[in-house]
Design a protein around this motif. Structure first.
Motif, short mmCIF file in Angstrom:
data_model
loop_
_atom_site.label_atom_id
_atom_site.label_comp_id
_atom_site.label_asym_id
_atom_site.label_seq_id
_atom_site.Cartn_x
_atom_site.Cartn_y
_atom_site.Cartn_z
N ASP A 113 0.83 -1.21 0.00
CA ASP A 113 0.00 0.00 0.00
C ASP A 113 0.86 1.26 0.00
O ASP A 113 0.57 2.23 -0.71
N VAL A 114 1.93 1.24 0.80
CA VAL A 114 2.84 2.38 0.88
C VAL A 114 3.50 2.62 -0.48
O VAL A 114 3.62 3.77 -0.94
N CYS A 115 3.91 1.54 -1.12
CA CYS A 115 4.57 1.67 -2.43
C CYS A 115 3.62 2.24 -3.49
O CYS A 115 4.04 2.99 -4.37
N GLN A 116 2.35 1.88 -3.40
CA GLN A 116 1.38 2.43 -4.35
C GLN A 116 1.27 3.95 -4.19
O GLN A 116 1.14 4.68 -5.17
N LYS A 117 1.33 4.42 -2.95
CA LYS A 117 1.29 5.86 -2.72
C LYS A 117 2.56 6.52 -3.24
O LYS A 117 2.53 7.64 -3.77
N ALA A 118 3.69 5.82 -3.10
CA ALA A 118 4.94 6.36 -3.63
C ALA A 118 4.90 6.41 -5.15
O ALA A 118 5.38 7.38 -5.76
N LEU A 119 4.35 5.39 -5.77
CA LEU A 119 4.23 5.37 -7.23
C LEU A 119 3.35 6.50 -7.74
O LEU A 119 3.58 7.05 -8.83
N ALA A 120 2.33 6.82 -6.97
CA ALA A 120 1.45 7.92 -7.37
C ALA A 120 2.20 9.25 -7.37
O ALA A 120 1.87 10.17 -8.13
N LEU A 121 3.23 9.34 -6.55
CA LEU A 121 4.05 10.55 -6.50
C LEU A 121 5.08 10.59 -7.62
O LEU A 121 5.40 11.65 -8.16
N ASP A 122 5.64 9.41 -7.96
CA ASP A 122 6.71 9.36 -8.97
C ASP A 122 6.74 7.99 -9.62
O ASP A 122 7.26 7.04 -9.05
N ASP A 123 6.17 7.88 -10.80
CA ASP A 123 6.12 6.60 -11.51
C ASP A 123 7.31 6.42 -12.45
O ASP A 123 7.31 5.53 -13.31
N LYS A 124 8.34 7.24 -12.25
CA LYS A 124 9.58 7.11 -13.03
C LYS A 124 10.77 6.79 -12.12
O LYS A 124 11.91 6.83 -12.56
N ASN A 125 10.49 6.45 -10.89
CA ASN A 125 11.54 6.23 -9.90
C ASN A 125 11.85 4.74 -9.79
O ASN A 125 11.00 3.94 -9.40
N ALA A 126 13.09 4.36 -10.10
CA ALA A 126 13.47 2.95 -10.10
C ALA A 126 13.36 2.33 -8.71
O ALA A 126 12.95 1.17 -8.56
N THR A 127 13.72 3.09 -7.68
CA THR A 127 13.68 2.55 -6.32
C THR A 127 12.25 2.24 -5.89
O THR A 127 12.00 1.27 -5.17
N VAL A 128 11.31 3.05 -6.31
CA VAL A 128 9.90 2.79 -5.98
C VAL A 128 9.45 1.46 -6.58
O VAL A 128 8.81 0.65 -5.91
N TYR A 129 9.82 1.23 -7.83
CA TYR A 129 9.46 -0.05 -8.46
C TYR A 129 10.16 -1.22 -7.78
O TYR A 129 9.58 -2.29 -7.59
N TYR A 130 11.40 -1.01 -7.37
CA TYR A 130 12.14 -2.07 -6.68
C TYR A 130 11.48 -2.42 -5.35
O TYR A 130 11.29 -3.61 -5.03
N GLN A 131 11.13 -1.41 -4.57
CA GLN A 131 10.46 -1.68 -3.30
C GLN A 131 9.10 -2.34 -3.53
O GLN A 131 8.69 -3.23 -2.76
N SER A 132 8.39 -1.92 -4.56
CA SER A 132 7.12 -2.54 -4.89
C SER A 132 7.31 -4.02 -5.22
O SER A 132 6.49 -4.87 -4.84
#
Length: 311
Positions: A113-132
């Motif tokens: 759930d936290v990662c989905q909120k992070a993706l909503a902020l920046d869907d071009k961030n590699a670290t967000v996808y990695y954590q997801s």
């Protein structure tokens, strides 16, 4: 010290002016930073806690969360990061830090759930996808994890940890060719990556490429003579070949460096049992229990099973 004593040990006087609160906040915050820089984390935490009681501004909440993490106080760090994300919902670093704490707590649903909120902020961030992807793997959704890791690598084709995790998942799915391609990419970027070399050795061993596996594992051990998993994997390969003596020699070599490692004694004792040397097996298993009493039931159970089969 008078200020800290009053804030930590006594009650605040009613009616303190806002200007004085602001001054106290600044003193506490920067005292906390100095204490942290000097390695005095317990005192730093007290300073930051008292500072955020006066003003829960984002930077100080972040400092407090990091101090909690450095002292292993995961639940306190999580609570503080949750406060921070409420205070500043656009703080991507805070969402990523919160995701990481959830990962350490193995709370993969909340992490997702936290990662989905992070993706909503920046869907071009590699670290967000990695954590997801880590969250997806924790939730046993391996295919989704692979997709997310691929997206991470689209954003950053030098992201070593993303290649490593994708290789691990692909190997668990028995996609050896694709897993090895990712490992080779890691080794191009970081030739001495112990994790990549070890995983490559596991795959080679499983595919029957024993010499290649042993060569890779020996390289890991040469890089890190205290690499427990390297010795365990090497001995395991010899064990699969029924070469008990080489397996024992491998454990013995490791014990010369890690003489108080219960797992090594346990595994060598198991090999002695398989070889039929009950006296040496008993000595090793006894030593393993001395070093790790929690393993006693498992170890003695295995020994009794052996005696039942062979006695």
């Amino acid at each position: 010290m008078g200020l800290l004593s009053s804030l930590f040990g006594g009650s605040k006087t009613d009616g303190i002016q806002t200007g004085q609160d602001e001054k106290n906040f600044e003193i506490l915050k920067y005292d906390g930073i100095r204490a942290r820089n000097m390695g005095q984390l317990a005192y730093a935490i007290k300073c930051f806690e008292s500072a955020v009681a006066l003003n829960d501004e984002p930077e100080t909440l972040g400092l407090l969360a990091n101090a909690y993490l450095q002292t292993g106080r995961l639940e306190d760090a999580r609570h503080t990061l949750e406060r921070l994300t409420v205070k500043d919902a656009t703080n991507l670093s805070a969402w990523l830090a919160l995701a990481n704490v959830c990962y350490m707590q193995e709370d993969y649903a909340t992490m997702n759930d936290v990662c989905q909120k992070a993706l909503a902020l920046d869907d071009k961030n590699a670290t967000v996808y990695y954590q997801s992807a880590r969250a997806a793997k924790g939730l046993k959704n391996d295919l989704q994890a692979v997709v997310l890791l691929t997206k991470a690598l689209v954003q950053d084709d030098g992201f070593i940890n993303a290649y490593l995790l994708r290789a691990e998942i692909l190997w668990e799915m028995r996609q050896a060719k694709d897993a090895k391609e990712d490992i080779q990419k890691v080794l191009q970027l970081s030739p001495d990556s112990e994790e990549a070399l070890l995983l490559n050795g596991k795959i080679d061993a499983a595919l029957g490429n024993v010499e290649a596996a042993l060569q890779g594992i020996d390289h890991v051990i040469s890089l890190n003579p205290f690499h427990e998993e390297g010795y365990l994997l090497k001995a395991g390969i010899f064990l699969l070949q029924k070469d008990f003596d080489k397996a024992i020699d491998t454990y013995t070599e490791a014990m010369e460096l890690m003489e108080d490692n219960a797992r090594l004694y346990q595994e060598r004792g198991r090999v002695y049992l398989l070889k039929g040397d009950k006296e040496k097996a008993a000595a090793d298993l006894k030593r393993a229990i001395e070093l790790n009493p929690e393993s006693e039931n498992l170890i003695t159970g295995n020994f009794k099973n052996y005696e039942a089969k062979n006695g």
